[in-house]
Design a protein around this motif. Sequence first.
Motif, PDB file in Angstrom:
ATOM      1  N   MET A   1       0.845  -1.190   0.000  1.00  0.00           N
ATOM      2  CA  MET A   1       0.000   0.000   0.000  1.00  0.00           C
ATOM      3  C   MET A   1       0.882   1.243   0.000  1.00  0.00           C
ATOM      4  O   MET A   1       1.845   1.325   0.771  1.00  0.00           O
ATOM      5  CB  MET A   1      -0.907   0.006   1.233  1.00  0.00           C
ATOM      6  CG  MET A   1      -1.808   1.236   1.311  1.00  0.00           C
ATOM      7  SD  MET A   1      -2.811   1.265   2.807  1.00  0.00           S
ATOM      8  CE  MET A   1      -3.899  -0.106   2.474  1.00  0.00           C
ATOM      9  N   ASP A   2       0.556   2.213  -0.881  1.00  0.00           N
ATOM     10  CA  ASP A   2       1.298   3.467  -0.891  1.00  0.00           C
ATOM     11  C   ASP A   2       0.430   4.575  -0.316  1.00  0.00           C
ATOM     12  O   ASP A   2      -0.726   4.358   0.079  1.00  0.00           O
ATOM     13  CB  ASP A   2       1.784   3.816  -2.303  1.00  0.00           C
ATOM     14  CG  ASP A   2       0.648   3.909  -3.324  1.00  0.00           C
ATOM     15  OD1 ASP A   2      -0.506   4.215  -2.916  1.00  0.00           O
ATOM     16  OD2 ASP A   2       0.891   3.687  -4.522  1.00  0.00           O
ATOM     17  N   VAL A   3       0.997   5.775  -0.240  1.00  0.00           N
ATOM     18  CA  VAL A   3       0.296   6.898   0.393  1.00  0.00           C
ATOM     19  C   VAL A   3      -0.997   7.229  -0.345  1.00  0.00           C
ATOM     20  O   VAL A   3      -2.026   7.516   0.270  1.00  0.00           O
ATOM     21  CB  VAL A   3       1.218   8.130   0.457  1.00  0.00           C
ATOM     22  CG1 VAL A   3       0.447   9.347   0.951  1.00  0.00           C
ATOM     23  CG2 VAL A   3       2.410   7.859   1.362  1.00  0.00           C
ATOM     24  N   ALA A   4      -0.967   7.174  -1.692  1.00  0.00           N
ATOM     25  CA  ALA A   4      -2.168   7.502  -2.467  1.00  0.00           C
ATOM     26  C   ALA A   4      -3.299   6.528  -2.155  1.00  0.00           C
ATOM     27  O   ALA A   4      -4.464   6.928  -2.006  1.00  0.00           O
ATOM     28  CB  ALA A   4      -1.843   7.489  -3.963  1.00  0.00           C
ATOM     29  N   GLU A   5      -2.977   5.242  -2.048  1.00  0.00           N
ATOM     30  CA  GLU A   5      -4.000   4.245  -1.731  1.00  0.00           C
ATOM     31  C   GLU A   5      -4.536   4.446  -0.318  1.00  0.00           C
ATOM     32  O   GLU A   5      -5.740   4.344  -0.079  1.00  0.00           O
ATOM     33  CB  GLU A   5      -3.429   2.842  -1.891  1.00  0.00           C
ATOM     34  CG  GLU A   5      -3.135   2.460  -3.331  1.00  0.00           C
ATOM     35  CD  GLU A   5      -2.520   1.085  -3.448  1.00  0.00           C
ATOM     36  OE1 GLU A   5      -2.147   0.511  -2.399  1.00  0.00           O
ATOM     37  OE2 GLU A   5      -2.393   0.579  -4.578  1.00  0.00           O
ATOM     38  N   LEU A   6      -3.636   4.718   0.628  1.00  0.00           N
ATOM     39  CA  LEU A   6      -4.082   4.941   2.006  1.00  0.00           C
ATOM     40  C   LEU A   6      -4.972   6.165   2.100  1.00  0.00           C
ATOM     41  O   LEU A   6      -6.006   6.149   2.785  1.00  0.00           O
ATOM     42  CB  LEU A   6      -2.870   5.098   2.927  1.00  0.00           C
ATOM     43  CG  LEU A   6      -3.200   5.329   4.406  1.00  0.00           C
ATOM     44  CD1 LEU A   6      -3.891   4.100   4.982  1.00  0.00           C
ATOM     45  CD2 LEU A   6      -1.941   5.654   5.196  1.00  0.00           C
ATOM     46  N   THR A   7      -4.604   7.227   1.393  1.00  0.00           N
ATOM     47  CA  THR A   7      -5.411   8.454   1.407  1.00  0.00           C
ATOM     48  C   THR A   7      -6.804   8.190   0.846  1.00  0.00           C
ATOM     49  O   THR A   7      -7.815   8.677   1.379  1.00  0.00           O
ATOM     50  CB  THR A   7      -4.706   9.547   0.586  1.00  0.00           C
ATOM     51  OG1 THR A   7      -3.422   9.810   1.155  1.00  0.00           O
ATOM     52  CG2 THR A   7      -5.526  10.834   0.583  1.00  0.00           C
ATOM     53  N   ALA A   8      -6.875   7.419  -0.235  1.00  0.00           N
ATOM     54  CA  ALA A   8      -8.176   7.088  -0.825  1.00  0.00           C
ATOM     55  C   ALA A   8      -9.000   6.210   0.101  1.00  0.00           C
ATOM     56  O   ALA A   8     -10.230   6.349   0.189  1.00  0.00           O
ATOM     57  CB  ALA A   8      -7.970   6.392  -2.173  1.00  0.00           C
ATOM     58  N   LEU A   9      -8.326   5.312   0.816  1.00  0.00           N
ATOM     59  CA  LEU A   9      -9.032   4.376   1.690  1.00  0.00           C
ATOM     60  C   LEU A   9      -9.590   5.059   2.930  1.00  0.00           C
ATOM     61  O   LEU A   9     -10.729   4.791   3.342  1.00  0.00           O
ATOM     62  CB  LEU A   9      -8.085   3.249   2.097  1.00  0.00           C
ATOM     63  CG  LEU A   9      -8.648   2.171   3.028  1.00  0.00           C
ATOM     64  CD1 LEU A   9      -9.784   1.420   2.346  1.00  0.00           C
ATOM     65  CD2 LEU A   9      -7.543   1.211   3.442  1.00  0.00           C
ATOM     66  N   LEU A  10      -8.821   5.961   3.523  1.00  0.00           N
ATOM     67  CA  LEU A  10      -9.229   6.577   4.795  1.00  0.00           C
ATOM     68  C   LEU A  10     -10.157   7.763   4.564  1.00  0.00           C
ATOM     69  O   LEU A  10      -9.923   8.886   5.010  1.00  0.00           O
ATOM     70  CB  LEU A  10      -7.999   6.996   5.593  1.00  0.00           C
ATOM     71  CG  LEU A  10      -7.137   5.840   6.119  1.00  0.00           C
ATOM     72  CD1 LEU A  10      -5.942   6.369   6.899  1.00  0.00           C
ATOM     73  CD2 LEU A  10      -7.966   4.911   7.014  1.00  0.00           C
ATOM     74  N   THR A  11     -11.225   7.502   3.858  1.00  0.00           N
ATOM     75  CA  THR A  11     -12.316   8.456   3.635  1.00  0.00           C
ATOM     76  C   THR A  11     -13.622   7.739   3.904  1.00  0.00           C
ATOM     77  O   THR A  11     -13.676   6.505   3.848  1.00  0.00           O
ATOM     78  CB  THR A  11     -12.313   8.975   2.177  1.00  0.00           C
ATOM     79  OG1 THR A  11     -12.543   7.858   1.299  1.00  0.00           O
ATOM     80  CG2 THR A  11     -10.985   9.643   1.820  1.00  0.00           C
ATOM     81  N   PRO A  12     -14.680   8.468   4.202  1.00  0.00           N
ATOM     82  CA  PRO A  12     -15.970   7.791   4.398  1.00  0.00           C
ATOM     83  C   PRO A  12     -16.351   6.912   3.212  1.00  0.00           C
ATOM     84  O   PRO A  12     -16.833   5.788   3.384  1.00  0.00           O
ATOM     85  CB  PRO A  12     -16.942   8.953   4.585  1.00  0.00           C
ATOM     86  CG  PRO A  12     -16.101  10.052   5.169  1.00  0.00           C
ATOM     87  CD  PRO A  12     -14.762   9.917   4.493  1.00  0.00           C
ATOM     88  N   GLU A  13     -16.111   7.419   1.991  1.00  0.00           N
ATOM     89  CA  GLU A  13     -16.454   6.628   0.808  1.00  0.00           C
ATOM     90  C   GLU A  13     -15.626   5.354   0.762  1.00  0.00           C
ATOM     91  O   GLU A  13     -16.143   4.253   0.511  1.00  0.00           O
ATOM     92  CB  GLU A  13     -16.204   7.441  -0.469  1.00  0.00           C
ATOM     93  CG  GLU A  13     -16.463   6.641  -1.746  1.00  0.00           C
ATOM     94  CD  GLU A  13     -15.868   7.283  -2.998  1.00  0.00           C
ATOM     95  OE1 GLU A  13     -16.152   6.768  -4.093  1.00  0.00           O
ATOM     96  OE2 GLU A  13     -15.110   8.261  -2.878  1.00  0.00           O
ATOM     97  N   GLY A  14     -14.321   5.481   1.012  1.00  0.00           N
ATOM     98  CA  GLY A  14     -13.444   4.326   0.930  1.00  0.00           C
ATOM     99  C   GLY A  14     -13.784   3.263   1.951  1.00  0.00           C
ATOM    100  O   GLY A  14     -13.842   2.063   1.639  1.00  0.00           O
TER     101      GLY A  14
END
Length: 402
Positions: A1-14
Motif C-alpha cells: 500500500m502506498d500513500v495515495a491508496e491509504l489516502t483514498a481508503l481513509l475516507t468515508p467513501e473508501g
Amino acid sequence: MDVAELTALLTPEGLRLLDSLDPIDSTADVAAAVTRLRKDGHSPDLVSAVVGQARLRQRAEAKFGEFAQRMLFTRAGLEQATRLVVAAKHAGRFRDAGVETVADLGCGIGGDALGFAALGLHVEAVDADEITAAIAAYNLAPFGDQVSVRHGRAEDADLAGVDAVWLDPARRTAGHKETSRTRPEDWSPSLDWALDLASRIPTGIKLGPAIDRDLIPDDVEAQWVSADGSTIELVLWSGTLAREGVRRAALVIRDDTAHELTAAADAPDEPVRALGAYLHEPDGAVIRARLIGEVARSLDAGMLDEHIAYLTSDAALTSPFVSTFRVVDELPTATKELSRALRDRGVGRLEIKKRGVDIDPAAYRTALKLRGPEEATLFVTRVGSRRRAILAERVRRPASAA
C-alpha cells in the motif's frame, strides 16, 4: 500500500466501499472485484486499496477472528502481527506485573497494543513506517485517549512516565510486502539496542523462535510460544516482567486453551530406550526451550534417539506438550516393501513425519502409491545409525487437554 491508496481508503467513501465488499479469497475474486469497481467509476487507487484490504481481512481472521473485519492491514504488518489470543497472554503479564503504561515500540498494525488496551493499560505506540503507524492509529481508535500512536523510531521514543516496554524489532521492506528476521544487525532497532534497553527497564522483546540461543542473555526469561501446532515466536522478558527463578518457558496454546512449562534452565534429557507402545512428538515450543526432559519425566518416557526429538513410552499417558501416537508396527524402510505393507493394511491416507532423515514427505507419499480406505501416521526417522519406519495412530487428547 502506498500513500495515495491509504489516502483514498481513509475516507468515508473508501471505508464504506470496503465494508460493502463480499469476502475475497482467490485471485479470481480479486479480478472480478477490480473489474466491477472500476466499471462503477471508482478511482484506481481506491479500487486497489479496498480490494487489497478485503483480501487481507480474510487472511487476518486466523489471527484476529471477527475483529479482522473491522481492521486495516499491510501485508508485512499482518505477517508480523501477534495473534490476538497470544497478545492477550502477553498483556496479562504486563498487568500482573503492575504495569499501567506500556510503550509499544515497533507497534506494527497494532496487534499487541489491542491486547494491552483491552486490559485497561495505557499504550504509547510508535512505528517507524508512516503508513503502518496510520493503520495502527485507525485500528486503535476505539480506545480513544487510552492509546496514542506516533510515527517515529523506537530509538527516539520518550519513555518518561512509561512503566515497561514491548518491543518487536524487525526489518520491514519497502512496499510493506514482507519482513525479515534473519540478521540481528539488520533489525530496526538492533538487537543490541533492544537488550540494552531491557537491562534498564522491564521489557518484553518479541523475536523469531529460531534465533541463535547464544544471543539470549543469561539474566532474562526466554519464553517460546506455539499456537495450534506452530512455533510462532520467542519472547525475552526482563525486569519485573520476568518470573522469579524462570529462565526457560514453553507456552503452548491450542484454540483458547493455554498450557505452560517452565524451568530454571535447559532440562537434561532422559536416557534413550527401546521403542515402546507409544511414540510422543514434543511441541515445537518445548523443543526450542529444551524442556523435552521435563515432559519425558511426566510421561515416564525416554528418548528414542539422543539426537532426535521423539519420546517413547509404554504408559498410556498424554500431555498438552506432546502429540501422542500408539505404535502399530515397525515396517520395512525400502520403498517397495513399505508400499506393499501399507497397501496390505488398506492405508490410503498417510501422514508422514520425519526427523533425522533427508526425505521429501510429499514425494515419498507419491512413491508409495497408496490406496485403501484407512488412514495412519508414518514416522520415518533415524535411531542410532539405522533408518526406521514406524506406523502409528494418533491418540486424541482428552477434552481437558485439548
